[in-house]
Design a protein around this motif. Structure first.
Motif, short mmCIF file in Angstrom:
data_model
loop_
_atom_site.label_atom_id
_atom_site.label_comp_id
_atom_site.label_asym_id
_atom_site.label_seq_id
_atom_site.Cartn_x
_atom_site.Cartn_y
_atom_site.Cartn_z
N VAL A 106 0.86 -1.18 0.00
CA VAL A 106 0.00 0.00 0.00
C VAL A 106 0.90 1.23 0.00
N THR A 107 0.74 2.05 -1.04
CA THR A 107 1.61 3.20 -1.22
C THR A 107 0.83 4.39 -1.78
N GLY A 108 1.27 5.56 -1.43
CA GLY A 108 0.72 6.77 -2.00
C GLY A 108 1.47 7.20 -3.25
N ASN A 109 2.51 6.47 -3.62
CA ASN A 109 3.35 6.79 -4.77
C ASN A 109 3.47 5.59 -5.70
N LEU A 110 2.39 5.27 -6.39
CA LEU A 110 2.41 4.11 -7.28
C LEU A 110 3.49 4.22 -8.35
N ARG A 111 3.83 5.44 -8.74
CA ARG A 111 4.85 5.60 -9.79
C ARG A 111 6.23 5.12 -9.32
N HIS A 112 6.42 4.98 -8.01
CA HIS A 112 7.70 4.48 -7.50
C HIS A 112 7.84 2.97 -7.71
N TYR A 113 6.74 2.31 -8.06
CA TYR A 113 6.72 0.85 -8.20
C TYR A 113 6.20 0.47 -9.58
N PRO A 114 6.88 0.90 -10.65
CA PRO A 114 6.37 0.65 -12.00
C PRO A 114 6.26 -0.85 -12.29
N GLY A 115 5.08 -1.25 -12.73
CA GLY A 115 4.85 -2.63 -13.13
C GLY A 115 4.66 -3.62 -12.00
N LEU A 116 4.75 -3.18 -10.78
CA LEU A 116 4.59 -4.10 -9.64
C LEU A 116 3.11 -4.32 -9.38
N ARG A 117 2.63 -5.51 -9.65
CA ARG A 117 1.20 -5.78 -9.58
C ARG A 117 0.63 -5.77 -8.17
N CYS A 118 1.45 -5.92 -7.17
CA CYS A 118 0.91 -5.92 -5.81
C CYS A 118 0.83 -4.52 -5.22
N ALA A 119 1.34 -3.50 -5.92
CA ALA A 119 1.27 -2.12 -5.43
C ALA A 119 -0.13 -1.57 -5.64
N ILE A 120 -0.66 -0.92 -4.62
CA ILE A 120 -2.03 -0.40 -4.67
C ILE A 120 -2.10 0.86 -3.82
N GLY A 121 -2.90 1.81 -4.23
CA GLY A 121 -3.10 3.03 -3.46
C GLY A 121 -4.00 2.77 -2.27
N PRO A 122 -3.94 3.63 -1.26
CA PRO A 122 -4.73 3.40 -0.05
C PRO A 122 -6.24 3.41 -0.28
N ALA A 123 -6.74 4.32 -1.11
CA ALA A 123 -8.18 4.36 -1.36
C ALA A 123 -8.64 3.10 -2.09
N SER A 124 -7.86 2.64 -3.06
CA SER A 124 -8.21 1.41 -3.78
C SER A 124 -8.16 0.21 -2.86
N PHE A 125 -7.16 0.19 -1.98
CA PHE A 125 -7.08 -0.91 -1.03
C PHE A 125 -8.30 -0.93 -0.12
N LEU A 126 -8.68 0.24 0.38
CA LEU A 126 -9.86 0.31 1.26
C LEU A 126 -11.13 -0.11 0.53
N ALA A 127 -11.26 0.28 -0.72
CA ALA A 127 -12.44 -0.12 -1.49
C ALA A 127 -12.49 -1.63 -1.64
N ALA A 128 -11.35 -2.23 -1.94
CA ALA A 128 -11.30 -3.69 -2.07
C ALA A 128 -11.56 -4.36 -0.73
N GLU A 129 -11.05 -3.77 0.32
CA GLU A 129 -11.24 -4.34 1.66
C GLU A 129 -12.70 -4.26 2.07
N GLN A 130 -13.37 -3.18 1.73
CA GLN A 130 -14.78 -3.01 2.10
C GLN A 130 -15.68 -3.96 1.36
N THR A 131 -15.44 -4.14 0.10
CA THR A 131 -16.35 -4.97 -0.69
C THR A 131 -16.01 -6.44 -0.64
N ARG A 132 -14.75 -6.76 -0.44
CA ARG A 132 -14.26 -8.14 -0.47
C ARG A 132 -14.61 -8.83 -1.78
N ALA A 133 -15.55 -8.29 -2.54
CA ALA A 133 -15.84 -8.84 -3.86
C ALA A 133 -14.69 -8.52 -4.80
N ALA A 134 -13.95 -7.47 -4.46
CA ALA A 134 -12.82 -7.07 -5.29
C ALA A 134 -11.53 -7.71 -4.82
N ALA A 135 -11.64 -8.75 -3.97
CA ALA A 135 -10.45 -9.42 -3.46
C ALA A 135 -9.62 -9.97 -4.62
#
Length: 162
Positions: A106-135
């Motif tokens: 979880v990072t606020g600077n996705l551009r620091h991790y180019p191409g890294l599929r496990c990198a995610i912004g905090p808002a996107s992580f929270l959205a996925a965490e809330q819905t669990r459908a986006a797991a």
């Protein structure tokens, strides 16, 4: 359902302390209360200490020590093997631990991790965490998710592929 695994970039801690009600603050809170499992290694803890201790931030050494003690108490120490090359070598420990722990970075600077599929912004992580459908589905033991718009799927030269 097991708790999600995360590695928190240092910028998430800074943002969480400066604006605790924003997405980074909520992600940090999830880690501190054990709703997500945070992974770290000694390099990450050293980076947290260095970044949070910069004179431009209003954090006291006591506040920093208390936060890092809490994170170590609830987190899982992990040894991240050198496996990725990033534009800034200081970012590598976060990616390496995330890869080793099969965790979201979880990072606020996705551009620091180019191409890294496990990198995610905090808002996107929270959205996925809330819905669990986006797991993220597991592929080869590593988390995957369609990255937010503007993030490429390509890997740079020398980077490992999940």
């Amino acid at each position: 359902m097991p708790a999600r695994r995360v590695v928190l970039d240092a910028n998430i801690l800074v943002s969480a302390l400066l604006t605790p009600l924003g997405p980074p603050g909520r992600v940090l809170e999830l880690a501190l209360v054990g709703e997500v499992v945070m992974y770290y290694d000694s390099r990450i803890m050293a980076e947290y200490r260095e970044v949070l201790g910069r004179p431009k931030y209003p954090f006291s050494s006591a506040q920093i020590a208390a936060l890092l003690d809490q994170l170590q108490a609830v987190g899982v120490p992990t040894i991240g093997a050198p496996s990725v090359r990033l534009p800034d070598p200081d970012d590598a420990p976060f990616a390496e631990v995330a890869e080793q722990a099969q965790a979201w970075l979880v990072t606020g600077n996705l551009r620091h991790y180019p191409g890294l599929r496990c990198a995610i912004g905090p808002a996107s992580f929270l959205a996925a965490e809330q819905t669990r459908a986006a797991a993220p589905p597991e592929a080869h033991g590593r988390p995957q998710m369609v990255p937010p718009p503007g993030i490429t799927h390509t890997r740079g030269a020398g980077q490992s592929s999940p």
